[in-house]
Design a protein around this motif. Structure first.
Motif, PDB file in Angstrom:
ATOM      1  N   GLY A 176       0.787  -1.229   0.000  1.00 52.55           N
ATOM      2  CA  GLY A 176       0.000   0.000   0.000  1.00 52.55           C
ATOM      3  C   GLY A 176       0.817   1.276   0.000  1.00 52.55           C
ATOM      4  N   TYR A 177       2.109   1.175   0.155  1.00 56.13           N
ATOM      5  CA  TYR A 177       2.956   2.370   0.177  1.00 56.13           C
ATOM      6  C   TYR A 177       3.063   2.938  -1.242  1.00 56.13           C
ATOM      7  CZ  TYR A 177       7.320   5.109   0.637  1.00 56.13           C
ATOM      8  OH  TYR A 177       8.287   6.086   0.604  1.00 56.13           O
ATOM      9  N   VAL A 178       2.817   4.221  -1.365  1.00 54.88           N
ATOM     10  CA  VAL A 178       2.835   4.889  -2.674  1.00 54.88           C
ATOM     11  C   VAL A 178       3.954   5.930  -2.690  1.00 54.88           C
ATOM     12  CG1 VAL A 178       1.550   6.372  -4.258  1.00 54.88           C
ATOM     13  CG2 VAL A 178       0.353   4.576  -2.970  1.00 54.88           C
ATOM     14  N   ILE A 179       4.743   5.917  -3.748  1.00 52.41           N
ATOM     15  CA  ILE A 179       5.779   6.959  -3.922  1.00 52.41           C
ATOM     16  C   ILE A 179       5.337   7.819  -5.095  1.00 52.41           C
ATOM     17  CG2 ILE A 179       8.180   7.444  -4.468  1.00 52.41           C
ATOM     18  CD1 ILE A 179       8.902   4.726  -3.291  1.00 52.41           C
ATOM     19  N   THR A 180       5.111   9.096  -4.820  1.00 53.50           N
ATOM     20  CA  THR A 180       4.643  10.018  -5.853  1.00 53.50           C
ATOM     21  C   THR A 180       5.826  10.794  -6.401  1.00 53.50           C
ATOM     22  OG1 THR A 180       2.600  10.239  -4.613  1.00 53.50           O
ATOM     23  CG2 THR A 180       3.009  11.857  -6.362  1.00 53.50           C
ATOM     24  N   SER A 181       6.239  10.435  -7.612  1.00 51.38           N
ATOM     25  CA  SER A 181       7.383  11.106  -8.241  1.00 51.38           C
ATOM     26  C   SER A 181       7.522  10.583  -9.653  1.00 51.38           C
ATOM     27  CB  SER A 181       8.655  10.829  -7.451  1.00 51.38           C
ATOM     28  OG  SER A 181       9.798  10.999  -8.274  1.00 51.38           O
ATOM     29  N   CYS A 182       7.547  11.493 -10.599  1.00 49.70           N
ATOM     30  CA  CYS A 182       7.698  11.076 -12.000  1.00 49.70           C
ATOM     31  C   CYS A 182       9.078  10.456 -12.218  1.00 49.70           C
ATOM     32  CB  CYS A 182       7.551  12.289 -12.928  1.00 49.70           C
ATOM     33  SG  CYS A 182       5.942  13.052 -12.815  1.00 49.70           S
ATOM     34  N   ASP A 183      10.080  11.021 -11.547  1.00 51.29           N
ATOM     35  CA  ASP A 183      11.450  10.522 -11.737  1.00 51.29           C
ATOM     36  C   ASP A 183      11.611   9.119 -11.176  1.00 51.29           C
ATOM     37  OD1 ASP A 183      12.711  13.840 -11.048  1.00 51.29           O
ATOM     38  OD2 ASP A 183      12.295  12.868 -12.967  1.00 51.29           O
ATOM     39  N   VAL A 184      10.989   8.872 -10.047  1.00 50.11           N
ATOM     40  CA  VAL A 184      11.047   7.524  -9.457  1.00 50.11           C
ATOM     41  C   VAL A 184      10.313   6.543 -10.359  1.00 50.11           C
ATOM     42  CG1 VAL A 184      10.215   6.094  -7.551  1.00 50.11           C
ATOM     43  CG2 VAL A 184      11.323   8.266  -7.057  1.00 50.11           C
TER      44      VAL A 184
END
Lengths: 810, 219
Positions: free
Chosen positions: B79-87
């Protein structure tokens, strides 16, 4: 339980300690509603009772009470200090309700803060914390006390002394080691054994950190190097945190097999540490049933030690050199430095003596009208940081001696006692308490005896008291005294004769001499000194106090004849032979700078960051120019010129960061000395600069470097610290009207505070310039926010400040 | 799951080195250009040895499979979300993500502060640099252990990526640390999103199969 009973028990059977408590509590999720695990004793006693009971049922003979972290600092942090008594009492009494057969052990562990010089806690503060714990454990009736999971040797010392002072029962002392056999602070196994034995623990052992297989390899060494009973409490492997879960990878079977190996080496008490469970202990209990302890009969060895190394005295080539140069007697420069708490010469002497072959360092800082207690302690701490040789603490101040002994991270030598009974009765108890060796001079309140027989009589009196205080005779080093041969022809013979007899009468005791006294008043002293050393070795000398820089290979026949009083003309022959020779055996370093003018010496000192003798140099310059009213400007010019060269070398990368800081420090010291001597404070300042790390940012090293460099150029610096509110900065600037405000930020999230400061500056209509810097800051950013300058390093900052003042560069 | 952990657990990181050369480099030394005196060399060596005594390397690891992927974010199966276009771009071909948090503890920075208070600034600067070298070596050590482990399964790793890089905001670090469980090893963030202890690093690594697209940067 008294010591004798406990030692009888462990001599007849192998004992089983419990396994892990902390990880069991974690595994069962019993720690959710307590501030610290020990709070369970009063808040949820049934939970801790369950853990205790599980180990009793598994077969443990010794149960550690849940008091591991109950030191005053942790109790205070958790607001449980007032409940300390109740927590201790409950943790201990619960075990008693479960079984009357088990041995109840009080558990003391690390305070979590290092003792100085590695950390900021003083030895006395650590001792007080441990005393608190030990006294409460004693009050509530534990049978034994286990000191465990200690990684720093001075902390171990404080814990053992505090426990011995508050508890008469048996003490087990355990340290925690890495796979390579050292603690995280560098102490090796032998140094631990030396410390534990010399402080008189009943059992020593290893626990925690690494798994049973690796710990068993280490315990093998311990078993081969001590005859004290040994305890062994490994983890179930080294822990690793994965997906929020701490995993201990070792299986029960691996743990049991390694523990049995440890038993076979001679371990007396086995148990488990982090990650082990009652199942582990149950299995081990079954395998150890009816097993008797394996007797160890290792050859006794006698050591001196430091934090990281220990030295087997019997195996070292004799004599062991004791460097004598850390001594202010007849050394005016060193006396002045010590009176100013400047230890730089001491550090230099420590390093160079060790490099020249000194195996022990005599440390004497006795100067009139100083706080010798503090200075000797600081000297011992500093020297131990720099070199790894044992220390010989040389002082007649009892308080200073004791404070230094506390702060020794190894086993020291104390210099000295003599036949004076009152002195012996004062110092010998300290020797016993701190487990030190002692030099015993065979003189007394009546003076130095002329004959070897009289000196041996004094030695006999000293030994009687040594035995009375139950000090091991191997800790005594007799000095049968060296008197100048020029004053009495037979003295060398008396000394050597006394030494030979001493070795027969007191074979356990070592021998030491201060060699260079023999040649006082005669030419070519080193010839006599070295020859006498050879003769002393032949008479059984173990330690020699001498200058390690000089040549000790000489053995001269004329010198021998003189020392042995071979003929009436011996001294004449010696004098005739050596009076005209200027044989210099001294390898003292030459200092070419003595030929340069004081101003040039000052300039060079700043260029090379050498603060040795700066105060004297400035004094000399001022004295030489006392008629010149511009002498401050001349000194200032000299300093600034030197700093400019340093700046240029930094810019061209010939110098790097440590060097500019060292140069800045010398320049700061020079300016401070001038101000002090001329007593002209504000007139001499070039102006004031405010520096601060912006709000929300706690980095300060860069700011401090810039501040030091500003000061070195003669500016007054107001350092407002870290995490500084922009309003406070502007308020200060309004008060003191500085030349500039220097702002530092390390992070993109805190940089915007710089813009706020500039905005407030503009609103306040003050003229102060703002210069910014820091890892995240760029020149473009400084332009964007309207700063007056951006500096990428301290030297560039100075250039900008000068441009603000319109000072032309030299 | 437990066996899977076990295979990784043979490695340890307690003997983290602080090499003399790395320390010199961190202080700005340039070979054949910067002049070194015996005094400086001895001082650096003394402080290097002090640093080795007072660092306490610790590591916390987490891993999870990639569940969902979009141009602006990635979501893990916990459920962990990383918000980043680069990632998202970096991990587009990955099936699993590791989160790593490392620290050398607070004793070194306490000693640095102690040096500053005593105005022994040279010692403070050298010790601070030694701490930086140590924590960097620690994460390199952990990274290489993970790489070794994944290589056995024919997998490759992406480069390390941390909050604050590219468009992955620094203030997202707290969420990353929570996922990794970094609190257990004493790492937390202050109000300015600064990690404490200071000598701490957090990062993520992506895992992809060897026959995946070569556009993903690899170590």
């Amino acid at each position: 339980m008294d010591k004798k009973t406990f030692l009888n028990i462990i001599s007849s059977r192998v004992l089983l300690m419990d396994g892990a408590t902390g990880t069991e509590l974690q595994r069962k999720k019993y720690l959710d509603n307590v501030k610290i695990p020990e709070e369970l004793n009063i808040k949820f006693p049934e939970k801790i009772k369950e853990i205790y009971n599980s180990y009793i049922q598994a077969g443990s003979n010794i149960i550690l009470a849940n008091t591991f972290g109950l030191n005053p600092m942790k109790l205070k942090e958790s607001n449980l200090l007032e409940k300390a008594d109740a927590i201790f009492e409950a943790g201990i009494s619960i075990i008693r309700t479960l079984s009357s057969d088990v041995i109840v052990a009080g558990d003391i562990s690390s305070l979590g803060v290092y003792i100085e010089p590695l950390g900021t806690l003083s030895f006395n503060e650590a001792y007080k914390s441990f005393s608190f714990q030990a006294s409460l454990l004693n009050k509530y009736g534990v049978d034994i006390i286990v000191i465990e999971t200690i990684t720093e040797i001075k902390e171990l010392k404080a814990a053992i002394l505090a426990t011995k002072d508050n508890f008469d029962g048996p003490i087990i002392a355990q340290m925690t080691f890495l796979q390579d056999g050292t603690t995280v602070t560098g102490t090796d196994l032998q140094s631990f054994i030396v410390m534990a034995e010399s402080l008189g623990v009943d059992v020593l052992g290893l626990n925690c950190s690494i798994g049973s297989r690796d710990l068993a390899k280490l315990i093998k060494f311990v078993c081969a190097n001590t005859n004290l009973p040994i305890s062994f409490k490994p983890n179930a492997g080294m822990p690793i945190l994965i997906n929020n879960e701490t995993i201990f990878p070792e299986s029960k079977n691996e743990f049991v097999e390694s523990s049995l190996k440890a038993y076979s080496y001679g371990v007396n008490i086995l148990g488990g540490c982090c990650g082990t469970t009652p199942d582990f202990i149950l299995e081990l209990s079954k395998r150890l049933k009816n097993k008797r302890p394996i007797i160890r009969n290792n050859k006794s060895k006698y050591f001196l030690s430091t934090r990281t190394l220990s030295f087997d005295i019997s195996s070292l080539k004799k004599p062991i050199f004791v460097g004598e140069r850390i001594n202010p007697t007849n050394r005016k420069k060193l006396q002045l430095e010590l009176s100013q708490n400047n230890l730089s010469s001491i550090i230099y002497e420590a390093r160079t003596q060790v490099k020249s072959g000194a195996q022990v360092l005599d440390v004497n800082v006795g100067v009139p009208n100083i706080d010798e207690v503090k200075l000797l302690k600081n000297a011992v701490n500093k020297i131990q940081e720099m070199v790894s040789v044992p220390i010989c603490i040389d002082s007649s101040n009892i308080l200073a001696l004791e404070e230094a002994m506390k702060n020794c991270a190894g086993k020291p030598i104390i210099n000295s006692v003599n036949g004076d009974i009152s002195k012996l009765n004062t110092i010998l108890p300290l020797i016993k308490r701190y487990g030190a060796m002692v030099i015993a001079l065979t003189t007394d309140e009546h003076g130095i005896p002329k004959t070897s027989e009289e000196r041996l009589q004094i030695a006999g009196n000293i030994i009687k008291l040594v035995d009375k205080y139950k000090i091991n005779r191997h800790n005594v080093i007799f000095d049968y005294l060296v008197l100048a041969i020029s004053a009495s022809k037979t003295q060398a013979l008396e000394t050597l004769h006394a030494m030979k007899l001493s070795k027969q009468l007191y074979p356990e005791c070592s021998l030491i001499l201060g060699i260079s006294n023999i040649s006082f008043g005669l030419p070519s002293r080193q010839i006599l000194n070295s020859t006498f050393l050879k003769m002393a070795i032949e008479s059984g000398l173990d330690f020699a106090i001498l200058d390690p820089y000089t040549d000790w290979s000489i053995d001269n026949i004329l010198a021998r004849n003189l020392l042995l009083n071979k003929s009436e003309n011996a001294i004449l022959q010696y004098m005739q032979s050596f009076n005209k020779q200027h044989v210099e055996y001294n390898l003292a370093k030459t200092n070419g700078s003595k030929h340069l003018s004081p101003n040039t010496q000052l300039y060079n000192a700043i260029i090379y960051g050498d603060d040795d003798g700066i105060i004297d140099l400035i004094q000399q310059i001022i004295t030489n120019n006392s008629g010149d009213c511009n002498h401050f400007q001349k000194i200032s010019s000299c300093i600034i010129n030197a700093l400019n060269v340093v700046g240029e070398r930094f810019a061209s990368r010939q110098y790097f960061l440590p060097q500019i800081i060292m140069s800045a420090k010398v320049a700061q010291l020079a300016f401070a000395t001038v101000k002090n001597i001329l007593k002209k404070d504000t007139i001499l300042s070039l102006g004031t600069i405010i520096i601060a790390t912006v709000k929300g940012d706690i980095h300060d090293i860069g700011k401090n470097i810039v501040g030091a460099v500003f000061e070195s150029y003669g500016f007054d610096v107001i350092d407002m610290g870290i995490n500084v509110d922009p309003y406070s900065i502007i308020k200060k600037a309004k008060q003191i009207n500085p030349i500039a405000i220097g702002l530092s930020a390390l992070m993109t999230t805190t940089m915007p505070e710089m813009k706020t400061v500039i905005h407030l500056r503009n609103l306040s209509q003050i003229k102060t310039k703002v210069i910014i810097g820091g890892a995240a800051v760029t020149k473009q950013y400084s332009i964007d926010i309207g700063a007056d300058a951006y500096a990428k390093d301290a030297m560039e900052a100075v250039i900008h400040i000068k441009s603000f003042m319109k000072i032309p560069k030299k | 799951m437990f066996c899977y952990h076990k295979r990784m657990l043979k490695y340890n990181f307690n003997n983290i080195s602080i090499s003399y050369d790395e320390l010199l480099k961190r202080l700005g030394y340039i070979q054949n250009k910067t002049y070194l005196t015996k005094k400086i060399l001895t001082l650096i060596e003394d402080i290097r040895l002090l640093a080795l005594k007072i660092i306490h390397p610790k590591c916390s690891l987490a891993y999870a499979n990639l569940l969902k992927f979009s141009k602006t974010s990635i979501m893990l199966d916990n459920g962990y979300v990383i918000t980043s276009c680069d990632v998202s771009k970096l991990f587009q071909h990955c099936f699993k993500i590791y989160g790593i948090a490392v620290t050398i503890g607070i004793d070194l920075e306490k000693k640095v502060h102690d040096f500053i208070v005593k105005r022994e600034l040279v010692n403070a600067v050298i010790l601070d640099a030694a701490g930086s070298v140590a924590v960097e070596n620690l994460i390199v050590n952990i990274h290489s252990q993970i790489k070794h482990y994944e290589n056995i399964n024919n997998n490759l790793l992406t480069k390390r990526y941390s909050p604050g890089y590219g468009d992955w905001l620094l203030k997202r670090n707290e969420a990353l640390l929570n996922w990794i469980g970094a609190r257990e090893i004493g790492i937390y963030v202050n109000k300015s999103y600064q990690m404490l202890p200071e000598k701490s690093i957090s990062a993520i690594l992506g895992v992809n199969k060897k026959n995946m697209s070569l556009s993903t940067k690899r170590i």
